[in-house]
Design a protein around this motif. Sequence first.
Motif, PDB file in Angstrom:
ATOM      1  N   THR A 116      16.298  13.500  39.412  1.00  0.00           N
ATOM      2  CA  THR A 116      16.882  13.914  40.691  1.00  0.00           C
ATOM      3  C   THR A 116      18.372  14.180  40.547  1.00  0.00           C
ATOM      4  N   VAL A 117      19.105  13.278  39.915  1.00  0.00           N
ATOM      5  CA  VAL A 117      20.551  13.442  39.767  1.00  0.00           C
ATOM      6  C   VAL A 117      20.855  14.675  38.924  1.00  0.00           C
ATOM      7  N   GLU A 118      20.173  14.824  37.814  1.00  0.00           N
ATOM      8  CA  GLU A 118      20.395  15.973  36.939  1.00  0.00           C
ATOM      9  C   GLU A 118      20.068  17.283  37.651  1.00  0.00           C
ATOM     10  N   ASP A 119      18.933  17.318  38.351  1.00  0.00           N
ATOM     11  CA  ASP A 119      18.501  18.560  38.992  1.00  0.00           C
ATOM     12  C   ASP A 119      19.353  18.915  40.209  1.00  0.00           C
ATOM     13  N   VAL A 120      19.903  17.915  40.884  1.00  0.00           N
ATOM     14  CA  VAL A 120      20.864  18.213  41.954  1.00  0.00           C
ATOM     15  C   VAL A 120      22.101  18.861  41.339  1.00  0.00           C
TER      16      VAL A 120
END
Length: 195
Positions: A66-70
């Motif tokens: 989630t953090v990476e894709d945001v």
Amino acid sequence: MRQADVTRNTSETKIQIAINLDGTGKAELASGVPFLDHMLDQIARHGMIDLKVVAKGDTHIDDHHTVEDVGITLGQAFAKAVGDKAGITRYGHSYVPLDETLSRVVVDFSGRPGLEFNVPFTRARVGDFDVDLSIEFFRGFVNHAGVTLHIDNLRGINAHHQIETVFKAFGRALRMALELDPRASGVVPSTKGSL
């Protein structure tokens, strides 16, 4: 209008981001990772960027995807919103203190992705947030926004302060770099003629 809406759907995450680079710092954040929302709010507020983020990810595994894709999706939104970069200042920098901590961020909307991340974290987690995910966020951003980004935590002993000063300085550096330069209206800030 320097605005963009980007959707990214994978088997791990579903993310929708809307930005207005000429906003007032308003944020609507629902990433599913509360500490990330707190940091995204810093970008919006200190960058004077209106930002809406809605994400659903496999946080039952961990917050990494989630953090990476945001970060990836935010980078895509910036690239789309800034367009050909005509008239922007291009470079931005900021130093931000918070109590004992001081961080510096320098950004170049160069069209070339590059990240130098020098943050000697003093602990591995801030609450439930793994501090290593901050570099994944910025790596995703630079690779998809096409920017060169230097992040340095110059001093600090509180990991929360370290991350927060980095995100605040990032917002301020973005604001400076994206300001429209009235003396260079319509001109791409490069001797090459394109970025």
